[in-house]
Structures are given as structure tokens and as C-alpha cells.
Design an enzyme around this catalytic site. Structure first.
Site, PDB file in Angstrom:
ATOM      1  N   THR A 104       0.876  -1.176   0.000  1.00  0.00           N
ATOM      2  CA  THR A 104       0.000   0.000   0.000  1.00  0.00           C
ATOM      3  C   THR A 104       0.909   1.221   0.000  1.00  0.00           C
ATOM      4  O   THR A 104       2.148   1.086  -0.040  1.00  0.00           O
ATOM      5  CB  THR A 104      -0.862   0.038   1.272  1.00  0.00           C
ATOM      6  N   ALA A 149       0.966  -6.708   9.354  1.00  0.00           N
ATOM      7  CA  ALA A 149       0.260  -5.905   8.345  1.00  0.00           C
ATOM      8  C   ALA A 149      -0.974  -5.237   8.934  1.00  0.00           C
ATOM      9  O   ALA A 149      -1.773  -5.869   9.622  1.00  0.00           O
ATOM     10  CB  ALA A 149      -0.154  -6.784   7.168  1.00  0.00           C
ATOM     11  N   THR A 179      -1.316  -2.885  19.484  1.00  0.00           N
ATOM     12  CA  THR A 179      -0.972  -1.540  19.944  1.00  0.00           C
ATOM     13  C   THR A 179      -1.537  -1.250  21.329  1.00  0.00           C
ATOM     14  O   THR A 179      -2.562  -1.822  21.712  1.00  0.00           O
ATOM     15  CB  THR A 179      -1.529  -0.512  18.928  1.00  0.00           C
ATOM     16  N   ASP A 180      -0.894  -0.311  22.015  1.00  0.00           N
ATOM     17  CA  ASP A 180      -1.435   0.127  23.311  1.00  0.00           C
ATOM     18  C   ASP A 180      -2.705   0.957  23.149  1.00  0.00           C
ATOM     19  O   ASP A 180      -3.417   1.203  24.122  1.00  0.00           O
ATOM     20  CB  ASP A 180      -0.373   0.911  24.110  1.00  0.00           C
ATOM     21  N   GLU A 181      -2.980   1.414  21.916  1.00  0.00           N
ATOM     22  CA  GLU A 181      -4.149   2.287  21.718  1.00  0.00           C
ATOM     23  C   GLU A 181      -5.466   1.567  21.988  1.00  0.00           C
ATOM     24  O   GLU A 181      -6.498   2.210  22.174  1.00  0.00           O
ATOM     25  CB  GLU A 181      -4.155   2.867  20.298  1.00  0.00           C
ATOM     26  N   TYR A 229      -9.043   3.458  14.009  1.00  0.00           N
ATOM     27  CA  TYR A 229      -7.833   2.613  13.976  1.00  0.00           C
ATOM     28  C   TYR A 229      -7.770   1.705  15.200  1.00  0.00           C
ATOM     29  O   TYR A 229      -7.648   0.479  15.081  1.00  0.00           O
ATOM     30  CB  TYR A 229      -6.569   3.486  13.901  1.00  0.00           C
ATOM     31  N   LYS A 236      -8.002  -2.412  15.601  1.00  0.00           N
ATOM     32  CA  LYS A 236      -6.963  -3.251  16.219  1.00  0.00           C
ATOM     33  C   LYS A 236      -7.547  -4.021  17.406  1.00  0.00           C
ATOM     34  O   LYS A 236      -7.216  -5.193  17.622  1.00  0.00           O
ATOM     35  CB  LYS A 236      -5.773  -2.393  16.678  1.00  0.00           C
ATOM     36  N   ASN A 238       6.321   3.563  18.444  1.00  0.00           N
ATOM     37  CA  ASN A 238       7.673   3.285  17.961  1.00  0.00           C
ATOM     38  C   ASN A 238       8.217   4.502  17.209  1.00  0.00           C
ATOM     39  O   ASN A 238       7.463   5.251  16.596  1.00  0.00           O
ATOM     40  CB  ASN A 238       7.667   2.127  16.969  1.00  0.00           C
ATOM     41  N   ASP A 249      -6.639  20.507  16.494  1.00  0.00           N
ATOM     42  CA  ASP A 249      -6.411  19.225  17.140  1.00  0.00           C
ATOM     43  C   ASP A 249      -6.973  18.070  16.303  1.00  0.00           C
ATOM     44  O   ASP A 249      -7.898  18.264  15.507  1.00  0.00           O
ATOM     45  CB  ASP A 249      -7.083  19.228  18.537  1.00  0.00           C
ATOM     46  N   ARG A 250      -6.408  16.899  16.507  1.00  0.00           N
ATOM     47  CA  ARG A 250      -6.940  15.657  15.917  1.00  0.00           C
ATOM     48  C   ARG A 250      -8.296  15.376  16.574  1.00  0.00           C
ATOM     49  O   ARG A 250      -8.423  15.504  17.804  1.00  0.00           O
ATOM     50  CB  ARG A 250      -5.948  14.529  16.213  1.00  0.00           C
TER      51      ARG A 250
HETATM   52  P1  NAD Z   1       3.144   0.680   8.518  1.00  0.00           P
HETATM   53  O1  NAD Z   1       1.909   1.417   8.156  1.00  0.00           O
HETATM   54  O2  NAD Z   1       4.455   1.371   8.438  1.00  0.00           O
HETATM   55  O3  NAD Z   1       3.257  -0.644   7.636  1.00  0.00           O
HETATM   56  C1  NAD Z   1       2.152  -1.447   7.370  1.00  0.00           C
HETATM   57  C2  NAD Z   1       2.533  -2.429   6.271  1.00  0.00           C
HETATM   58  O4  NAD Z   1       1.401  -3.294   6.050  1.00  0.00           O
HETATM   59  C3  NAD Z   1       2.847  -1.757   4.936  1.00  0.00           C
HETATM   60  O5  NAD Z   1       4.023  -2.325   4.381  1.00  0.00           O
HETATM   61  C4  NAD Z   1       1.631  -2.084   4.073  1.00  0.00           C
HETATM   62  O6  NAD Z   1       1.941  -2.178   2.688  1.00  0.00           O
HETATM   63  C5  NAD Z   1       1.195  -3.411   4.655  1.00  0.00           C
HETATM   64  N1  NAD Z   1      -0.240  -3.694   4.422  1.00  0.00           N
HETATM   65  C6  NAD Z   1      -1.279  -2.848   4.639  1.00  0.00           C
HETATM   66  N2  NAD Z   1      -2.428  -3.438   4.277  1.00  0.00           N
HETATM   67  C7  NAD Z   1      -2.104  -4.690   3.852  1.00  0.00           C
HETATM   68  C8  NAD Z   1      -2.865  -5.806   3.371  1.00  0.00           C
HETATM   69  N3  NAD Z   1      -4.195  -5.725   3.233  1.00  0.00           N
HETATM   70  N4  NAD Z   1      -2.220  -6.939   3.035  1.00  0.00           N
HETATM   71  C9  NAD Z   1      -0.855  -7.018   3.150  1.00  0.00           C
HETATM   72  N5  NAD Z   1      -0.101  -5.994   3.590  1.00  0.00           N
HETATM   73  C10 NAD Z   1      -0.712  -4.857   3.942  1.00  0.00           C
HETATM   74  O7  NAD Z   1       2.882   0.114   9.988  1.00  0.00           O
HETATM   75  P2  NAD Z   1       3.909  -0.079  11.197  1.00  0.00           P
HETATM   76  O8  NAD Z   1       4.047   1.208  11.918  1.00  0.00           O
HETATM   77  O9  NAD Z   1       5.103  -0.791  10.713  1.00  0.00           O
HETATM   78  O10 NAD Z   1       3.033  -1.044  12.127  1.00  0.00           O
HETATM   79  C11 NAD Z   1       3.111  -2.463  11.994  1.00  0.00           C
HETATM   80  C12 NAD Z   1       2.174  -3.106  12.990  1.00  0.00           C
HETATM   81  O11 NAD Z   1       2.517  -2.698  14.313  1.00  0.00           O
HETATM   82  C13 NAD Z   1       0.712  -2.706  12.833  1.00  0.00           C
HETATM   83  O12 NAD Z   1      -0.082  -3.836  13.086  1.00  0.00           O
HETATM   84  C14 NAD Z   1       0.481  -1.649  13.893  1.00  0.00           C
HETATM   85  O13 NAD Z   1      -0.864  -1.621  14.311  1.00  0.00           O
HETATM   86  C15 NAD Z   1       1.406  -2.141  14.984  1.00  0.00           C
HETATM   87  N6  NAD Z   1       1.937  -1.116  15.894  1.00  0.00           N
HETATM   88  C16 NAD Z   1       2.568  -0.007  15.408  1.00  0.00           C
HETATM   89  C17 NAD Z   1       3.131   0.915  16.295  1.00  0.00           C
HETATM   90  C18 NAD Z   1       3.859   2.139  15.791  1.00  0.00           C
HETATM   91  O14 NAD Z   1       4.193   3.010  16.599  1.00  0.00           O
HETATM   92  N7  NAD Z   1       4.160   2.263  14.510  1.00  0.00           N
HETATM   93  C19 NAD Z   1       3.031   0.705  17.662  1.00  0.00           C
HETATM   94  C20 NAD Z   1       2.360  -0.440  18.130  1.00  0.00           C
HETATM   95  C21 NAD Z   1       1.839  -1.348  17.233  1.00  0.00           C
HETATM   96  O1  DAU Z   2       0.594   3.985  20.452  1.00  0.00           O
HETATM   97  C1  DAU Z   2       0.907   3.173  19.368  1.00  0.00           C
HETATM   98  C2  DAU Z   2       0.459   3.820  18.076  1.00  0.00           C
HETATM   99  O2  DAU Z   2       1.372   4.888  17.815  1.00  0.00           O
HETATM  100  C3  DAU Z   2       0.414   2.855  16.907  1.00  0.00           C
HETATM  101  O3  DAU Z   2      -0.550   1.871  17.161  1.00  0.00           O
HETATM  102  C4  DAU Z   2       0.068   3.599  15.611  1.00  0.00           C
HETATM  103  O4  DAU Z   2       0.114   2.718  14.513  1.00  0.00           O
HETATM  104  C5  DAU Z   2       1.096   4.707  15.407  1.00  0.00           C
HETATM  105  O5  DAU Z   2       0.751   5.461  14.264  1.00  0.00           O
HETATM  106  C6  DAU Z   2       1.138   5.626  16.630  1.00  0.00           C
HETATM  107  O6  DAU Z   2      -0.088   6.370  16.762  1.00  0.00           O
HETATM  108  P1  DAU Z   2      -0.089   7.926  17.152  1.00  0.00           P
HETATM  109  O7  DAU Z   2      -1.348   8.514  16.674  1.00  0.00           O
HETATM  110  O8  DAU Z   2       0.261   8.094  18.589  1.00  0.00           O
HETATM  111  O9  DAU Z   2       1.187   8.416  16.272  1.00  0.00           O
HETATM  112  P2  DAU Z   2       1.400   9.740  15.374  1.00  0.00           P
HETATM  113  O10 DAU Z   2       2.836   9.764  14.995  1.00  0.00           O
HETATM  114  O11 DAU Z   2       0.391   9.875  14.309  1.00  0.00           O
HETATM  115  O12 DAU Z   2       1.146  10.913  16.440  1.00  0.00           O
HETATM  116  C7  DAU Z   2       1.902  11.003  17.644  1.00  0.00           C
HETATM  117  C8  DAU Z   2       1.378  12.198  18.420  1.00  0.00           C
HETATM  118  O13 DAU Z   2       1.708  13.390  17.698  1.00  0.00           O
HETATM  119  C9  DAU Z   2      -0.127  12.222  18.593  1.00  0.00           C
HETATM  120  O14 DAU Z   2      -0.438  12.830  19.847  1.00  0.00           O
HETATM  121  C10 DAU Z   2      -0.614  13.137  17.461  1.00  0.00           C
HETATM  122  C11 DAU Z   2       0.531  14.124  17.332  1.00  0.00           C
HETATM  123  N1  DAU Z   2       0.790  14.682  15.979  1.00  0.00           N
HETATM  124  C12 DAU Z   2       0.910  13.821  14.931  1.00  0.00           C
HETATM  125  C13 DAU Z   2       1.201  14.281  13.670  1.00  0.00           C
HETATM  126  C14 DAU Z   2       1.305  13.338  12.484  1.00  0.00           C
HETATM  127  C15 DAU Z   2       1.002  16.037  15.825  1.00  0.00           C
HETATM  128  O15 DAU Z   2       0.924  16.829  16.798  1.00  0.00           O
HETATM  129  N2  DAU Z   2       1.307  16.506  14.569  1.00  0.00           N
HETATM  130  C16 DAU Z   2       1.407  15.690  13.474  1.00  0.00           C
HETATM  131  O16 DAU Z   2       1.678  16.179  12.346  1.00  0.00           O
END
Ligand code: NAD
Ligand code: DAU
Length: 351
Positions: free
Chosen positions: A40, A86, A141-143, A166, A170, A196, A295-296
Site C-alpha cells: 500500500t 500488516a 498496539t497500546d491504543e 484505527y 486493532k 515506535n 487538534d486531531r
Molecule cells: P506501517 O503502516 O508502516 O506498515 C504497514 C505495512 O502493512 C505496509 O508495508 C503495508 O503495505 C502493509 N499492508 C497494509 N495493508 C495490507 C494488506 N491488506 N495486506 C498485506 N499488507 C498490507 O505500519 P507499522 O508502523 O510498521 O506497524 C506495523 C504493525 O505494528 C501494525 O499492526 C500496527 O498496528 C502495529 N503497531 C505499530 C506501532 C507504531 O508506533 N508504529 C506501535 C504499536 C503497534
Molecule cells: O501507540 C501506538 C500507536 O502509535 C500505533 O498503534 C500507531 O500505529 C502509530 O501510528 C502511533 O499512533 P499515534 O497517533 O500516537 O502516532 P502519530 O505519529 O500519528 O502521532 C503522535 C502524536 O503526535 C499524537 O499525539 C498526534 C501528534 N501529531 C501527529 C502528527 C502526524 C502532531 O501533533 N502533529 C502531526 O503532524
């Protein structure tokens, strides 16, 4: 069955998976890793260039919702383990377009675990001969726990209270995994991790947005008052936690993973700018580009993980704190953007 164990990884062209694959391949040369990713907007094969020549790694482009494909992969490669990354992962996208989150995160997870159940087990609580050790690890995720007030931490027994499409998707996927453990006796593990950061994260997320906009001379958007708190974990620390939980976690258990590094968004933006001021200085501080925006919707105020269970049971701990991990992260992005580092970061500089 072949003596080489084949593990299906999903979504590893994304951020966390593409950090996990090189780590896991190097540590376990006896595994053959199949990476199924739809590519994607969030997936990028450039993230995996370092492993593409490995004979222990195979990339398949495809959708986790495609049952026929998943069945074929299980048959062709005799899959003996799944680590399922994924997902649609960006909260802001889930507010604009929730449908794909339900499709990928809920239905996709269902397809994967249901195929695994049928390929690995005769009936509830009875694995097929040779498949007894097959495990399904779901990355979450912790969310799912919702939002915290000023006090308290998420534990594995915190009730689920997801607030965004989201996190709701999850949470739904976690419940499906839970049901396959309780109803069918499948060997499952769920890890719920905090935010992360690190190399290869998609542009859309907070830290890459701060770095990129700072370097491009653009406004750095901070939502609301910037006092929302996240518990930041360096991505390779998440990878070691997944490794330990996958190999040694107790069947059917949930493990929270978090770095005990709570920081608010104002602190993050200021810190990144201050480090850039040292590494790639210009005549005015990058902090001047910080800009408060709308704000979001439904923005969760605070997340924070109690990681005692994985620390005590499996001996996991985070190697980085935010102040060390963020310097590595910024240096990686400066490389990505071909920025010349004017002055090396000195550890004695008080960040
Ligand atoms: P990301 O968005 O960077 O990557 C997601 C990947 O999944 C992409 O490579 C995308 O192409 C693939 N994908 C999406 N839909 C798909 C489908 N239908 N079939 C096959 N592949 C598909 O996500 P990330 O940040 O690497 O997160 C990975 C996992 O960890 C997720 O499950 C997310 O919920 C979880 N997670 C992320 C964080 C964070 O901070 N990023 C924290 C806790 C948990
Ligand atoms: O807690 C784990 C989650 O962390 C994962 O499950 C999600 O996949 C990952 O995207 C992340 O979610 P958040 O919403 O916390 O991450 P994001 O980087 O989008 O935002 C972090 C914080 O920053 C949040 O409070 C929103 C804020 N933000 C985000 C963006 C993109 C801003 O203030 N400005 C921005 O432009």
C-alpha cells in the site's frame, strides 16, 4: 516437513516489519522468512534492500484478505509460524477513511488466523502431527486500551476502550486472536506496543514530519496544545520484544511492550529541533518553525505502558531511552535526505 522452519511475516515492507526482518534473519539463519505485503502507500521495498538477496527471505506481493492466496502460501511453503504486522496504521487516516481499517485490520486478521487454524489443526485443541509447535503472533498496539489521565499505566488487564477507528479495528483483531486461543486452543501470542520511532518510519507520522518539515523550512504542525503524551520506544527494542515473546511467551498470553519513556509532543518537537540545531545549524533555531494547528478529532491524551510482565517473565528491557534513540533516528533521516552533518553530536551536550 522440511527441517528449515518457514515463518510467514505480514506487512514487513512497512516501518516496524522492515526493521524486524534484517534483525530476525541475522539472528535465526535457520528460518526461511516469507514477507507478504500488499505494498500500500505505507509499504516500500527500498526498506528491505539489505535483505533482498538473502536465500532465507522471500517477498510476496499480496493482500492478507485474499484467502485463496493465503491458503496457497501455507501449502507451498509449509508455514509453521506467523508474525502478523500488516495493518492500516495511521490514526489520522482512520478518521478520514475508516472502512479500509476494518477491512484490513479486522477481516485480514480473521482470514490469516482462520487459514492457520485449518492448516495446522485437526479440530479444536488438536494440532496435526508435525504442526504442534506452530504459533500465531499478532502485533498490536497500546491504543486498544484508550486514553489515560495524568496517573496510571496500561497493564495487560486494563479493559479495552479504543477511541479511534484505527484502535477499534486493532481491538477487534485482538479479540479475534483471543477467541481462537479460547475456542480452538490455538497457540497464540498478542503483543501490545507503545509508539515506535526510528529509521524507515513513514513520512506521515509525528517524528518524520518534524524532521522533514524542519529541514525543508516548513511549519512543524503540532496538534492542539501539544501536551498529549506517548510512551516512545525505539523500533529495535520493539523487535527484541517480539522475538522474545514469539519464542518464549506463554501460550495464549498478552504482553505489553513499552519503553517507560513518556514524553509530550511539545517536548518531542523541541528536542528534535534542538538536536538539528546542533547537527545541521542554520541562522535561526528550528524551534521557530513549530506551529500549533487544529487538534486531531478524538485525540487520546496519554498512553503509558507498564512493561513489568515482559520484563519479569521474559527478561526483556529497552536498550535505548528517548534521548539516545532520537539522535540515531535523526542521523538516519539526515542520511536519507543527503544532509551534511556540520557538527557531530557530542554526548556531553546536555539534551
Ligand atoms: P506501517 O503502516 O508502516 O506498515 C504497514 C505495512 O502493512 C505496509 O508495508 C503495508 O503495505 C502493509 N499492508 C497494509 N495493508 C495490507 C494488506 N491488506 N495486506 C498485506 N499488507 C498490507 O505500519 P507499522 O508502523 O510498521 O506497524 C506495523 C504493525 O505494528 C501494525 O499492526 C500496527 O498496528 C502495529 N503497531 C505499530 C506501532 C507504531 O508506533 N508504529 C506501535 C504499536 C503497534
Ligand atoms: O501507540 C501506538 C500507536 O502509535 C500505533 O498503534 C500507531 O500505529 C502509530 O501510528 C502511533 O499512533 P499515534 O497517533 O500516537 O502516532 P502519530 O505519529 O500519528 O502521532 C503522535 C502524536 O503526535 C499524537 O499525539 C498526534 C501528534 N501529531 C501527529 C502528527 C502526524 C502532531 O501533533 N502533529 C502531526 O503532524
Amino acid at each position: 516437513m522440511s527441517s528449515q522452519k518457514t515463518i510467514l511475516l505480514t506487512g514487513c515492507a512497512g516501518f516496524i516489519g522492515s526493521n524486524f526482518v534484517p534483525y530476525f534473519l541475522e539472528k535465526y539463519p535457520e528460518y526461511h522468512l516469507i514477507n507478504l505485503d500488499l505494498l500500500t502507500y505505507a509499504g516500500n521495498l527500498k526498506n528491505l534492500m539489505e535483505v533482498e538477496e538473502s536465500s532465507h527471505y522471500t517477498f510476496i506481493q499480496g493482500n492478507i484478505c485474499d484467502r485463496e492466496l493465503i491458503e496457497k502460501l501455507f501449502d507451498k511453503y509449509a508455514i509453521q509460524g506467523v508474525i502478523h504486522f500488516a495493518a492500516e496504521s495511521h490514526v489520522d487516516n482512520s478518521i478520514k477513511n475508516p472502512g479500509v481499517f476494518i477491512e484490513t485490520n479486522v477481516n485480514g486478521t480473521f482470514v490469516l488466523i482462520d487459514v492457520a487454524y485449518k492448516k495446522w489443526m485437526e479440530k479444536p485443541f488438536l494440532y496435526k502431527k508435525g504442526y504442534e509447535k506452530c504459533r500465531f503472533h499478532h502485533i498490536s498496539t497500546d491504543e486498544v486500551y484508550g486514553t489515560l489521565g495524568e496517573e496510571g499505566l496500561f497493564t495487560e488487564s486494563t479493559p479495552y476502550a479504543p477511541n479511534s477507528p484505527y484502535s477499534a479495528s486493532k481491538a477487534g483483531s485482538d479479540m479475534i486472536i483471543r477467541s481462537y486461543f479460547h475456542t480452538y486452543g490455538m497457540n497464540t501470542i498478542i503483543t501490545n506496543c507503545s509508539n515506535n520511532y526510528g529509521p524507515k518510519q513513514h513520512d506521515e507520522k509525528l517524528i518524520p514530519t518534524i524532521i522533514r518539515n524542519a529541514l525543508e523550512g516548513k511549519a512543524i504542525p503540532i496538534y492542539g496544545d501539544g501536551k498529549n503524551i506517548r510512551d516512545w520506544l525505539y523500533v529495535l527494542d520493539h523487535c527484541t520484544g517480539i522475538d522474545m515473546a514469539y519464542h518464549r511467551g506463554r501460550v495464549g498470553e498478552v504482553y505489553n511492550i513499552g519503553g517507560r519513556n513518556e514524553r509530550n509532543n511539545n517536548y518531542i518537537a523541541k528536542k528534535v529541533c534542538e538536536i538539528l540545531d546542533i547537527l545541521v545549524p542554520k541562522n535561526v533555531s528550528y524551534t521557530k518553525q513549530i506551529n500549533y494547528v487544529e487538534d486531531r478529532a478524538g485525540h487520546d491524551r496519554r498512553y503509558a505502558i507498564d512493561a513489568s510482565k515482559i520484563e519479569d517473565e521474559l527478561g526483556w528491557s529497552a536498550a535505548e531511552n528517548f534521548e539516545t534513540g532520537i539522535v540515531k533516528t535523526i542521523e538516519w533521516y539526515l542520511g536519507k535526505y543527503n544532509c551534511h552533518i556540520t557538527k557531530k553530536y557530542e554526548s556531553e551536550i546536555n539534551l
